[in-house]
Scaffold this motif. Structure first.
Motif, PDB file in Angstrom:
ATOM      1  N   ASP A  34       0.836  -1.209   0.000  1.00  0.00           N
ATOM      2  CA  ASP A  34       0.000   0.000   0.000  1.00  0.00           C
ATOM      3  C   ASP A  34       0.869   1.257   0.000  1.00  0.00           C
ATOM      4  O   ASP A  34       0.879   2.026   0.945  1.00  0.00           O
ATOM      5  N   ARG A  35       1.624   1.404  -1.090  1.00  0.00           N
ATOM      6  CA  ARG A  35       2.540   2.545  -1.212  1.00  0.00           C
ATOM      7  C   ARG A  35       3.444   2.652   0.020  1.00  0.00           C
ATOM      8  O   ARG A  35       3.707   3.741   0.522  1.00  0.00           O
ATOM      9  N   PRO A  38       7.718   5.384  -0.585  1.00  0.00           N
ATOM     10  CA  PRO A  38       7.316   6.474  -1.495  1.00  0.00           C
ATOM     11  C   PRO A  38       7.885   6.364  -2.905  1.00  0.00           C
ATOM     12  O   PRO A  38       7.235   6.760  -3.872  1.00  0.00           O
ATOM     13  N   PRO A  41       5.340   3.972  -5.882  1.00  0.00           N
ATOM     14  CA  PRO A  41       3.963   4.400  -5.605  1.00  0.00           C
ATOM     15  C   PRO A  41       2.913   3.462  -6.214  1.00  0.00           C
ATOM     16  O   PRO A  41       2.242   3.784  -7.205  1.00  0.00           O
ATOM     17  N   ALA A  43      -0.302   0.436  -5.363  1.00  0.00           N
ATOM     18  CA  ALA A  43      -1.178  -0.345  -4.484  1.00  0.00           C
ATOM     19  C   ALA A  43      -1.322  -1.702  -5.160  1.00  0.00           C
ATOM     20  O   ALA A  43      -1.640  -1.770  -6.353  1.00  0.00           O
ATOM     21  N   GLU A  55      -0.611   1.692 -10.370  1.00  0.00           N
ATOM     22  CA  GLU A  55       0.430   2.712 -10.222  1.00  0.00           C
ATOM     23  C   GLU A  55      -0.247   4.060 -10.016  1.00  0.00           C
ATOM     24  O   GLU A  55      -1.146   4.433 -10.761  1.00  0.00           O
ATOM     25  N   TYR A  56       0.188   4.793  -9.015  1.00  0.00           N
ATOM     26  CA  TYR A  56      -0.363   6.121  -8.759  1.00  0.00           C
ATOM     27  C   TYR A  56       0.521   7.194  -9.375  1.00  0.00           C
ATOM     28  O   TYR A  56       1.749   7.115  -9.315  1.00  0.00           O
ATOM     29  N   THR A  58       2.513  10.323  -9.512  1.00  0.00           N
ATOM     30  CA  THR A  58       3.190  11.184  -8.544  1.00  0.00           C
ATOM     31  C   THR A  58       3.672  12.484  -9.174  1.00  0.00           C
ATOM     32  O   THR A  58       4.162  13.365  -8.482  1.00  0.00           O
ATOM     33  N   ASN A 302      -2.494   2.841   4.393  1.00  0.00           N
ATOM     34  CA  ASN A 302      -3.081   4.177   4.303  1.00  0.00           C
ATOM     35  C   ASN A 302      -4.382   4.217   5.107  1.00  0.00           C
ATOM     36  O   ASN A 302      -5.423   3.783   4.640  1.00  0.00           O
TER      37      ASN A 302
END
Length: 316
Positions: A34-35, A38, A41, A43, A55-56, A58, A302
Protein backbone atom coordinates in the motif's frame (compact mmCIF):
# COMPACT_ATOMS: atom_id res chain seq x y z
CA UNK A 1 17.57 2.66 -12.99
CA UNK A 2 16.25 2.75 -9.42
CA UNK A 3 17.26 -0.24 -7.32
CA UNK A 4 14.03 -2.17 -6.73
CA UNK A 5 15.47 -4.42 -4.03
CA UNK A 6 13.82 -2.45 -1.17
CA UNK A 7 10.44 -2.81 -2.94
CA UNK A 8 10.89 -6.57 -3.44
CA UNK A 9 11.99 -7.04 0.17
CA UNK A 10 9.01 -5.13 1.55
CA UNK A 11 6.60 -7.02 -0.70
CA UNK A 12 8.02 -10.35 0.48
CA UNK A 13 7.79 -9.32 4.14
CA UNK A 14 4.18 -8.18 3.73
CA UNK A 15 3.12 -11.38 1.98
CA UNK A 16 4.67 -13.60 4.61
CA UNK A 17 2.59 -11.90 7.31
CA UNK A 18 -0.62 -11.14 5.41
CA UNK A 19 -1.10 -14.44 3.60
CA UNK A 20 -1.68 -16.24 6.91
CA UNK A 21 -3.89 -13.40 8.13
CA UNK A 22 -6.04 -13.51 4.96
CA UNK A 23 -6.46 -17.27 5.12
CA UNK A 24 -7.39 -17.10 8.81
CA UNK A 25 -10.07 -14.50 8.02
CA UNK A 26 -11.51 -16.24 4.95
CA UNK A 27 -10.32 -13.60 2.47
CA UNK A 28 -9.45 -14.22 -1.18
CA UNK A 29 -9.10 -10.48 -1.88
CA UNK A 30 -6.65 -8.39 0.16
CA UNK A 31 -3.94 -5.75 -0.14
CA UNK A 32 -0.30 -6.83 -0.04
CA UNK A 33 1.38 -3.47 -0.66
CA UNK A 34 0.00 0.00 0.00
CA UNK A 35 2.54 2.54 -1.21
CA UNK A 36 4.72 1.46 1.70
CA UNK A 37 7.84 3.02 0.12
CA UNK A 38 7.32 6.47 -1.50
CA UNK A 39 9.73 5.70 -4.36
CA UNK A 40 7.45 2.83 -5.39
CA UNK A 41 3.96 4.40 -5.60
CA UNK A 42 1.82 1.30 -6.10
CA UNK A 43 -1.18 -0.35 -4.48
CA UNK A 44 -1.06 -4.11 -4.99
CA UNK A 45 -4.05 -6.33 -4.28
CA UNK A 46 -4.55 -10.09 -4.49
CA UNK A 47 -7.86 -11.19 -6.01
CA UNK A 48 -7.89 -14.97 -5.86
CA UNK A 49 -5.23 -16.14 -8.32
CA UNK A 50 -4.80 -12.67 -9.86
CA UNK A 51 -2.89 -9.50 -8.93
CA UNK A 52 -4.30 -5.98 -9.32
CA UNK A 53 -1.28 -3.67 -9.66
CA UNK A 54 -2.15 0.04 -9.56
CA UNK A 55 0.43 2.71 -10.22
CA UNK A 56 -0.36 6.12 -8.76
CA UNK A 57 0.60 9.29 -10.59
CA UNK A 58 3.19 11.18 -8.54
CA UNK A 59 4.06 13.76 -11.19
CA UNK A 60 7.58 12.40 -11.53
CA UNK A 61 9.16 12.80 -14.93
CA UNK A 62 11.05 9.90 -16.51
CA UNK A 63 12.21 9.33 -20.04
CA UNK A 64 9.90 6.86 -21.78
CA UNK A 65 12.51 4.12 -22.17
CA UNK A 66 13.67 4.53 -18.56
CA UNK A 67 10.06 4.41 -17.33
CA UNK A 68 9.26 1.24 -19.30
CA UNK A 69 12.41 -0.45 -17.98
CA UNK A 70 11.52 0.55 -14.40
CA UNK A 71 7.93 -0.67 -14.76
CA UNK A 72 9.07 -3.99 -16.26
CA UNK A 73 11.41 -4.46 -13.28
CA UNK A 74 8.52 -3.78 -10.88
CA UNK A 75 6.33 -6.37 -12.58
CA UNK A 76 9.21 -8.86 -12.62
CA UNK A 77 9.67 -8.34 -8.87
CA UNK A 78 5.94 -8.89 -8.22
CA UNK A 79 6.02 -12.10 -10.27
CA UNK A 80 9.14 -13.36 -8.49
CA UNK A 81 7.97 -12.57 -4.95
CA UNK A 82 4.33 -13.67 -5.28
CA UNK A 83 4.85 -16.65 -7.58
CA UNK A 84 2.00 -15.49 -9.82
CA UNK A 85 2.27 -15.76 -13.60
CA UNK A 86 3.00 -12.56 -15.59
CA UNK A 87 -0.34 -13.15 -17.34
CA UNK A 88 -2.07 -12.87 -13.96
CA UNK A 89 -0.68 -9.38 -13.22
CA UNK A 90 -3.16 -6.64 -14.17
CA UNK A 91 -1.44 -3.27 -14.38
CA UNK A 92 -3.49 -0.11 -14.12
CA UNK A 93 -2.30 3.45 -14.04
CA UNK A 94 -4.52 5.56 -11.80
CA UNK A 95 -4.19 9.25 -12.54
CA UNK A 96 -5.79 11.96 -10.48
CA UNK A 97 -9.43 12.23 -11.50
CA UNK A 98 -10.77 15.77 -11.63
CA UNK A 99 -14.27 16.65 -12.76
CA UNK A 100 -15.02 13.12 -13.89
CA UNK A 101 -17.46 10.42 -12.99
CA UNK A 102 -16.60 7.98 -10.24
CA UNK A 103 -16.21 4.87 -12.35
CA UNK A 104 -14.15 5.10 -15.52
CA UNK A 105 -13.89 2.50 -18.28
CA UNK A 106 -10.38 1.54 -19.35
CA UNK A 107 -11.19 0.43 -22.90
CA UNK A 108 -10.24 -3.16 -22.06
CA UNK A 109 -12.64 -6.07 -21.59
CA UNK A 110 -10.99 -8.31 -19.03
CA UNK A 111 -12.58 -11.41 -17.57
CA UNK A 112 -15.13 -11.64 -14.77
CA UNK A 113 -14.31 -14.08 -11.97
CA UNK A 114 -15.36 -14.54 -8.35
CA UNK A 115 -13.62 -14.08 -5.02
CA UNK A 116 -14.71 -15.02 -1.51
CA UNK A 117 -14.86 -12.70 1.50
CA UNK A 118 -16.12 -13.84 4.91
CA UNK A 119 -18.15 -16.59 3.27
CA UNK A 120 -19.76 -14.33 0.63
CA UNK A 121 -18.81 -14.40 -3.05
CA UNK A 122 -18.45 -11.46 -5.44
CA UNK A 123 -17.89 -10.97 -9.14
CA UNK A 124 -14.83 -8.85 -9.95
CA UNK A 125 -13.07 -7.65 -13.10
CA UNK A 126 -9.51 -6.31 -12.86
CA UNK A 127 -9.31 -4.72 -16.32
CA UNK A 128 -12.58 -3.24 -17.52
CA UNK A 129 -12.96 -0.35 -15.08
CA UNK A 130 -10.74 1.81 -12.91
CA UNK A 131 -12.21 -0.06 -9.93
CA UNK A 132 -12.67 -3.81 -9.64
CA UNK A 133 -16.26 -4.22 -8.41
CA UNK A 134 -15.30 -4.73 -4.77
CA UNK A 135 -13.84 -1.96 -2.60
CA UNK A 136 -11.48 -3.79 -0.25
CA UNK A 137 -11.14 -0.83 2.12
CA UNK A 138 -14.80 -1.21 3.18
CA UNK A 139 -14.42 -4.85 4.21
CA UNK A 140 -14.65 -4.12 7.96
CA UNK A 141 -17.85 -2.09 7.62
CA UNK A 142 -19.39 -4.74 5.36
CA UNK A 143 -18.78 -7.30 8.10
CA UNK A 144 -20.34 -5.01 10.73
CA UNK A 145 -23.42 -4.66 8.52
CA UNK A 146 -23.66 -8.42 8.04
CA UNK A 147 -23.21 -9.09 11.76
CA UNK A 148 -25.98 -6.65 12.76
CA UNK A 149 -28.54 -7.02 9.94
CA UNK A 150 -30.67 -9.88 11.31
CA UNK A 151 -34.35 -8.96 11.30
CA UNK A 152 -33.71 -5.46 9.94
CA UNK A 153 -34.88 -3.43 6.96
CA UNK A 154 -31.77 -2.37 5.06
CA UNK A 155 -31.12 0.46 2.59
CA UNK A 156 -27.98 0.74 0.42
CA UNK A 157 -27.51 4.16 -1.23
CA UNK A 158 -24.92 4.74 -4.00
CA UNK A 159 -24.75 0.96 -3.91
CA UNK A 160 -22.18 0.34 -6.70
CA UNK A 161 -22.20 -3.48 -7.12
CA UNK A 162 -24.30 -4.15 -4.03
CA UNK A 163 -21.67 -5.71 -1.75
CA UNK A 164 -23.11 -4.15 1.42
CA UNK A 165 -26.51 -5.60 0.54
CA UNK A 166 -25.00 -9.04 0.01
CA UNK A 167 -23.72 -8.89 3.60
CA UNK A 168 -27.02 -7.55 4.95
CA UNK A 169 -29.17 -10.11 3.11
CA UNK A 170 -26.98 -13.09 4.02
CA UNK A 171 -26.85 -11.71 7.57
CA UNK A 172 -30.61 -12.07 7.91
CA UNK A 173 -32.07 -8.70 6.85
CA UNK A 174 -35.84 -9.14 6.33
CA UNK A 175 -35.82 -6.79 3.33
CA UNK A 176 -33.59 -4.35 1.50
CA UNK A 177 -33.47 -1.73 -1.23
CA UNK A 178 -30.29 -1.24 -3.26
CA UNK A 179 -30.16 2.11 -5.05
CA UNK A 180 -27.81 3.39 -7.75
CA UNK A 181 -28.10 5.29 -11.01
CA UNK A 182 -25.85 3.01 -13.06
CA UNK A 183 -27.53 0.16 -14.92
CA UNK A 184 -24.12 -1.44 -15.40
CA UNK A 185 -23.42 -1.65 -11.68
CA UNK A 186 -26.96 -2.63 -10.72
CA UNK A 187 -26.77 -5.51 -13.21
CA UNK A 188 -23.50 -6.42 -11.50
CA UNK A 189 -25.27 -6.25 -8.12
CA UNK A 190 -27.98 -8.56 -9.43
CA UNK A 191 -25.33 -11.12 -10.40
CA UNK A 192 -23.79 -10.81 -6.92
CA UNK A 193 -27.24 -11.44 -5.42
CA UNK A 194 -27.70 -14.55 -7.58
CA UNK A 195 -24.21 -15.76 -6.66
CA UNK A 196 -25.15 -15.63 -2.96
CA UNK A 197 -28.67 -17.05 -3.30
CA UNK A 198 -30.43 -13.79 -2.39
CA UNK A 199 -34.20 -13.57 -3.00
CA UNK A 200 -34.85 -10.77 -5.52
CA UNK A 201 -38.44 -10.32 -4.32
CA UNK A 202 -37.31 -9.68 -0.76
CA UNK A 203 -34.26 -7.60 -1.72
CA UNK A 204 -35.12 -5.02 -4.38
CA UNK A 205 -32.72 -3.33 -6.78
CA UNK A 206 -33.77 0.21 -7.72
CA UNK A 207 -32.27 2.36 -10.45
CA UNK A 208 -32.65 5.99 -9.38
CA UNK A 209 -30.85 9.22 -8.63
CA UNK A 210 -30.32 9.08 -4.85
CA UNK A 211 -31.53 12.64 -4.26
CA UNK A 212 -34.79 11.87 -6.07
CA UNK A 213 -35.10 8.47 -4.39
CA UNK A 214 -34.83 10.07 -0.94
CA UNK A 215 -37.64 12.51 -1.73
CA UNK A 216 -39.91 9.80 -3.14
CA UNK A 217 -39.20 7.35 -0.33
CA UNK A 218 -39.99 10.01 2.25
CA UNK A 219 -43.31 10.82 0.59
CA UNK A 220 -44.13 7.11 0.51
CA UNK A 221 -43.34 6.76 4.23
CA UNK A 222 -40.61 4.14 3.79
CA UNK A 223 -38.69 3.24 6.95
CA UNK A 224 -35.38 1.42 7.48
CA UNK A 225 -33.45 0.16 10.50
CA UNK A 226 -30.01 0.12 8.90
CA UNK A 227 -28.70 2.35 6.08
CA UNK A 228 -25.35 2.53 4.29
CA UNK A 229 -24.45 5.58 2.20
CA UNK A 230 -21.06 5.64 0.50
CA UNK A 231 -21.25 8.35 -2.20
CA UNK A 232 -18.52 9.30 -4.66
CA UNK A 233 -16.58 12.49 -4.02
CA UNK A 234 -17.88 13.94 -7.25
CA UNK A 235 -20.08 12.89 -10.15
CA UNK A 236 -21.28 14.69 -13.26
CA UNK A 237 -23.29 11.82 -14.72
CA UNK A 238 -25.56 12.93 -17.54
CA UNK A 239 -28.33 10.88 -15.94
CA UNK A 240 -28.34 13.22 -12.91
CA UNK A 241 -30.21 16.54 -12.95
CA UNK A 242 -27.22 18.20 -11.27
CA UNK A 243 -23.63 17.38 -10.33
CA UNK A 244 -22.79 15.70 -7.03
CA UNK A 245 -20.15 17.34 -4.85
CA UNK A 246 -19.96 15.43 -1.57
CA UNK A 247 -18.52 18.32 0.47
CA UNK A 248 -21.28 20.63 -0.73
CA UNK A 249 -24.11 18.09 -0.74
CA UNK A 250 -23.48 15.75 2.19
CA UNK A 251 -25.73 17.50 4.72
CA UNK A 252 -28.70 17.24 2.38
CA UNK A 253 -27.96 13.59 1.70
CA UNK A 254 -27.58 12.74 5.38
CA UNK A 255 -30.79 14.58 6.29
CA UNK A 256 -32.62 12.72 3.53
CA UNK A 257 -31.34 9.34 4.74
CA UNK A 258 -32.06 10.13 8.38
CA UNK A 259 -35.66 11.01 7.48
CA UNK A 260 -36.07 7.34 6.47
CA UNK A 261 -34.22 5.90 9.47
CA UNK A 262 -36.23 4.44 12.34
CA UNK A 263 -35.84 6.12 15.74
CA UNK A 264 -33.35 3.52 17.00
CA UNK A 265 -31.77 2.86 13.59
CA UNK A 266 -28.19 3.33 12.38
CA UNK A 267 -26.72 5.06 9.32
CA UNK A 268 -23.18 4.35 8.13
CA UNK A 269 -21.96 7.35 6.13
CA UNK A 270 -18.63 7.17 4.34
CA UNK A 271 -16.64 8.86 1.58
CA UNK A 272 -13.05 8.94 0.34
CA UNK A 273 -12.52 12.67 -0.20
CA UNK A 274 -9.24 13.36 1.60
CA UNK A 275 -10.15 16.98 2.42
CA UNK A 276 -13.71 16.19 3.58
CA UNK A 277 -15.04 17.75 6.78
CA UNK A 278 -18.42 16.96 8.33
CA UNK A 279 -20.78 19.93 8.55
CA UNK A 280 -21.10 21.21 12.14
CA UNK A 281 -24.88 21.47 11.79
CA UNK A 282 -25.01 17.73 11.03
CA UNK A 283 -23.07 17.02 14.23
CA UNK A 284 -25.57 19.10 16.20
CA UNK A 285 -28.66 17.46 14.68
CA UNK A 286 -27.60 13.84 15.16
CA UNK A 287 -25.52 11.59 17.37
CA UNK A 288 -22.24 11.13 15.48
CA UNK A 289 -19.42 8.64 16.05
CA UNK A 290 -16.30 8.71 13.88
CA UNK A 291 -15.29 5.09 13.24
CA UNK A 292 -12.78 5.80 10.47
CA UNK A 293 -9.81 4.20 12.24
CA UNK A 294 -11.68 0.97 13.01
CA UNK A 295 -13.27 0.81 9.57
CA UNK A 296 -9.99 0.68 7.61
CA UNK A 297 -8.77 -2.96 7.41
CA UNK A 298 -5.42 -4.16 8.78
CA UNK A 299 -4.00 -4.77 5.29
CA UNK A 300 -4.27 -1.05 4.41
CA UNK A 301 -1.28 1.02 5.46
CA UNK A 302 -3.08 4.18 4.30
CA UNK A 303 -5.48 4.76 7.20
CA UNK A 304 -6.92 7.85 5.47
CA UNK A 305 -8.25 6.00 2.42
CA UNK A 306 -11.77 6.81 3.58
CA UNK A 307 -13.69 8.40 6.45
CA UNK A 308 -16.65 6.66 8.06
CA UNK A 309 -19.23 7.65 10.67
CA UNK A 310 -22.04 5.99 12.58
CA UNK A 311 -25.00 8.37 12.68
CA UNK A 312 -28.05 7.95 14.92
CA UNK A 313 -31.03 10.04 15.94
CA UNK A 314 -30.52 11.86 19.23
CA UNK A 315 -32.47 10.48 22.14
CA UNK A 316 -35.63 12.52 22.76
Amino acid sequence: MTDITPFANRLGKNIKHLMKWAKRNGLEAWRIYDRDIPQFPFAIDVYGSQIHLQEYDTGWLMADDEYEEWLAAIIEAVVFVTGFSPDDIHLKRRERQKGTQQYEKTGRAGEDFTVSEHGRRFWVNLDKYLDTGLFLDHRNTRKKVGDSAAGKRFLNLFSYTGSFTVYAATGGAVSSETVDLSKTYLDWAKRNFELNGIDAAQHRIIRADVFQYLQTASREGKRFDLIVMDPPSFSNSKKMPDTLDIQRDHARLIDGAMSLLDSDGLLYFSNNLRSFTLDEDVSQRYEIKDISKQSVPDDFRNKKIHQCWEIRHKAV
